[in-house]
Design a protein around this motif. Structure first.
Motif, PDB file in Angstrom:
ATOM      1  N   ALA A  11      60.680  20.724  44.801  1.00 35.22           N
ATOM      2  CA  ALA A  11      61.849  19.567  44.357  1.00 35.22           C
ATOM      3  C   ALA A  11      62.902  20.202  43.479  1.00 35.22           C
ATOM      4  O   ALA A  11      64.007  19.682  43.626  1.00 35.22           O
ATOM      5  CB  ALA A  11      61.179  18.424  43.851  1.00 35.22           C
ATOM      6  N   GLN A  12      62.419  20.979  42.300  1.00 41.47           N
ATOM      7  CA  GLN A  12      63.330  21.522  41.292  1.00 41.47           C
ATOM      8  C   GLN A  12      64.163  22.451  41.732  1.00 41.47           C
ATOM      9  O   GLN A  12      65.472  22.503  41.400  1.00 41.47           O
ATOM     10  CB  GLN A  12      62.475  21.695  40.234  1.00 41.47           C
ATOM     11  N   GLU A  13      63.688  23.311  42.471  1.00 40.28           N
ATOM     12  CA  GLU A  13      64.494  24.550  42.988  1.00 40.28           C
ATOM     13  C   GLU A  13      65.605  24.204  44.011  1.00 40.28           C
ATOM     14  O   GLU A  13      66.711  24.573  44.056  1.00 40.28           O
ATOM     15  CB  GLU A  13      63.723  25.837  43.458  1.00 40.28           C
ATOM     16  N   TYR A  14      65.266  23.221  44.785  1.00 41.26           N
ATOM     17  CA  TYR A  14      66.103  22.874  45.967  1.00 41.26           C
ATOM     18  C   TYR A  14      66.732  21.630  45.875  1.00 41.26           C
ATOM     19  O   TYR A  14      67.192  21.114  46.648  1.00 41.26           O
ATOM     20  CB  TYR A  14      65.268  22.946  47.295  1.00 41.26           C
ATOM     21  N   GLY A  15      66.557  20.900  44.771  1.00 32.93           N
ATOM     22  CA  GLY A  15      66.967  19.608  44.429  1.00 32.93           C
ATOM     23  C   GLY A  15      66.540  18.512  45.481  1.00 32.93           C
ATOM     24  O   GLY A  15      67.110  17.380  46.021  1.00 32.93           O
ATOM     25  N   SER A  16      65.325  18.853  45.915  1.00 27.67           N
ATOM     26  CA  SER A  16      64.574  17.601  46.851  1.00 27.67           C
ATOM     27  C   SER A  16      64.078  16.365  46.239  1.00 27.67           C
ATOM     28  O   SER A  16      63.009  16.448  45.474  1.00 27.67           O
ATOM     29  CB  SER A  16      63.645  18.329  47.663  1.00 27.67           C
ATOM     30  N   ILE A  17      64.788  15.448  46.153  1.00 25.40           N
ATOM     31  CA  ILE A  17      64.466  14.319  45.307  1.00 25.40           C
ATOM     32  C   ILE A  17      63.172  13.502  46.101  1.00 25.40           C
ATOM     33  O   ILE A  17      62.352  13.242  45.537  1.00 25.40           O
ATOM     34  CB  ILE A  17      65.790  13.187  45.289  1.00 25.40           C
ATOM     35  N   ASP A  18      63.223  13.737  47.149  1.00 23.66           N
ATOM     36  CA  ASP A  18      61.975  12.992  48.005  1.00 23.66           C
ATOM     37  C   ASP A  18      60.814  13.803  47.614  1.00 23.66           C
ATOM     38  O   ASP A  18      59.774  12.984  47.510  1.00 23.66           O
ATOM     39  CB  ASP A  18      62.426  13.151  49.532  1.00 23.66           C
ATOM     40  N   SER A  19      60.691  14.885  47.539  1.00 18.46           N
ATOM     41  CA  SER A  19      59.549  15.770  47.169  1.00 18.46           C
ATOM     42  C   SER A  19      58.964  15.249  45.775  1.00 18.46           C
ATOM     43  O   SER A  19      57.795  15.204  45.566  1.00 18.46           O
ATOM     44  CB  SER A  19      59.802  17.159  47.060  1.00 18.46           C
ATOM     45  N   LEU A  20      60.042  15.063  44.888  1.00 20.39           N
ATOM     46  CA  LEU A  20      59.631  14.374  43.480  1.00 20.39           C
ATOM     47  C   LEU A  20      59.237  13.256  43.632  1.00 20.39           C
ATOM     48  O   LEU A  20      58.087  13.038  42.927  1.00 20.39           O
ATOM     49  CB  LEU A  20      60.920  14.578  42.520  1.00 20.39           C
ATOM     50  N   VAL A  21      59.725  12.297  44.145  1.00 18.47           N
ATOM     51  CA  VAL A  21      59.202  10.875  44.303  1.00 18.47           C
ATOM     52  C   VAL A  21      57.808  11.008  45.100  1.00 18.47           C
ATOM     53  O   VAL A  21      57.017  10.135  44.516  1.00 18.47           O
ATOM     54  CB  VAL A  21      60.078  10.012  45.410  1.00 18.47           C
ATOM     55  N   GLY A  31      58.263   2.171  46.537  1.00 21.09           N
ATOM     56  CA  GLY A  31      59.311   2.332  47.573  1.00 21.09           C
ATOM     57  C   GLY A  31      60.655   2.870  46.796  1.00 21.09           C
ATOM     58  O   GLY A  31      61.823   2.868  47.507  1.00 21.09           O
ATOM     59  N   VAL A  32      60.452   3.597  45.841  1.00 19.83           N
ATOM     60  CA  VAL A  32      61.649   4.294  45.158  1.00 19.83           C
ATOM     61  C   VAL A  32      62.305   5.302  46.039  1.00 19.83           C
ATOM     62  O   VAL A  32      61.463   5.907  46.629  1.00 19.83           O
ATOM     63  CB  VAL A  32      60.897   4.924  43.833  1.00 19.83           C
ATOM     64  N   GLU A  33      63.694   5.340  45.765  1.00 22.05           N
ATOM     65  CA  GLU A  33      64.491   6.191  46.688  1.00 22.05           C
ATOM     66  C   GLU A  33      65.418   6.967  45.802  1.00 22.05           C
ATOM     67  O   GLU A  33      65.814   6.088  44.759  1.00 22.05           O
ATOM     68  CB  GLU A  33      65.523   5.405  47.641  1.00 22.05           C
ATOM     69  N   GLY A  34      65.714   8.059  45.871  1.00 19.26           N
ATOM     70  CA  GLY A  34      66.338   8.696  44.756  1.00 19.26           C
ATOM     71  C   GLY A  34      67.703   9.377  45.632  1.00 19.26           C
ATOM     72  O   GLY A  34      67.755   9.572  46.839  1.00 19.26           O
ATOM     73  N   MET A  35      68.808   9.445  45.103  1.00 17.33           N
ATOM     74  CA  MET A  35      69.963  10.172  45.460  1.00 17.33           C
ATOM     75  C   MET A  35      70.671  10.905  44.529  1.00 17.33           C
ATOM     76  O   MET A  35      70.334  10.534  43.297  1.00 17.33           O
ATOM     77  CB  MET A  35      70.952   9.220  46.157  1.00 17.33           C
ATOM     78  N   GLN A  36      71.211  11.964  44.701  1.00 16.19           N
ATOM     79  CA  GLN A  36      71.864  12.996  43.506  1.00 16.19           C
ATOM     80  C   GLN A  36      73.482  12.786  43.782  1.00 16.19           C
ATOM     81  O   GLN A  36      73.936  13.038  45.182  1.00 16.19           O
ATOM     82  CB  GLN A  36      71.478  14.510  43.733  1.00 16.19           C
ATOM     83  N   LEU A  37      73.963  12.630  42.781  1.00 19.52           N
ATOM     84  CA  LEU A  37      75.423  12.136  42.788  1.00 19.52           C
ATOM     85  C   LEU A  37      76.114  13.156  41.927  1.00 19.52           C
ATOM     86  O   LEU A  37      75.802  13.246  40.655  1.00 19.52           O
ATOM     87  CB  LEU A  37      76.001  10.799  42.465  1.00 19.52           C
ATOM     88  N   GLY A  38      76.403  14.444  42.220  1.00 17.85           N
ATOM     89  CA  GLY A  38      76.939  15.556  41.261  1.00 17.85           C
ATOM     90  C   GLY A  38      75.735  16.061  40.606  1.00 17.85           C
ATOM     91  O   GLY A  38      74.707  16.229  41.233  1.00 17.85           O
ATOM     92  N   SER A  39      75.742  15.988  39.341  1.00 13.85           N
ATOM     93  CA  SER A  39      74.612  16.549  38.555  1.00 13.85           C
ATOM     94  C   SER A  39      73.649  15.498  38.342  1.00 13.85           C
ATOM     95  O   SER A  39      72.717  15.729  37.713  1.00 13.85           O
ATOM     96  CB  SER A  39      74.949  17.388  37.268  1.00 13.85           C
TER      97      SER A  39
END
Length: 154
Positions: A11-21, A31-39
């Motif tokens: 999750a940290q190396e590849y920016g996988s927000i779903d893996s972190l959740v 049911g938390v969902e994450g999205m990355q907007l820029g940094s």
């Protein structure tokens, strides 16, 4: 908690927000969902009738809002600090500003200060506009420094 080291690292190396959740069972439960907007990371708590605490308004239960914000802070710490163990909550303080209506809720966290063992995080939750938050919170987490984490033995 059944958090695997490999899931956190991925999750940290590849920016996988779903893996972190997925590393935090309560985040998946509500049911938390994450999205990355820029940094930056933005998290969403989708509308769910099971999260209603006051059916006459209807309003989201304050504990669900607080739990959502705590999870968001932990996810931000995991993402920003690259630690490979789940942070432990030392302190969490929340200010409820207005009722969380029965609709999608969003939150953003920011690591305000990072020491060797403790991280201070600021969290804001809103529904219609980030300029009108429903709650603000502050959290402190105990983390293991990256150098203190022992490699996996095989």
């Amino acid at each position: 908690m059944g958090t695997s080291l490999s899931a956190l690292v991925e999750a940290q190396e590849y920016g996988s927000i779903d893996s972190l959740v997925a590393a935090i069972p309560y985040a998946e439960l509500i049911g938390v969902e994450g999205m990355q907007l820029g940094s930056e990371l933005i998290f969403k708590l989708p509308r769910n009738p099971d999260n209603i605490g006051n059916p006459s308004l209807p309003a989201i239960h304050g504990g669900v809002i607080g739990g959502f914000m705590e999870v968001v802070a932990m996810l931000e710490v995991l993402y920003e600090t690259k630690v490979t163990t789940l942070p432990k909550v030392v302190d969490f303080s929340i200010d409820y500003i207005r009722a969380g209506r029965d609709q999608d809720t969003f939150a953003r966290a920011e690591v305000v200060r990072r020491g060797r063992n403790v991280v201070n995080v600021s969290i804001s939750a809103w529904q219609t506009s980030e300029d009108t938050p429903i709650a603000n919170a502050r959290a402190h987490f105990l983390i293991k420094p990256v150098s203190a984490v022992s490699p996996l033995s095989g």
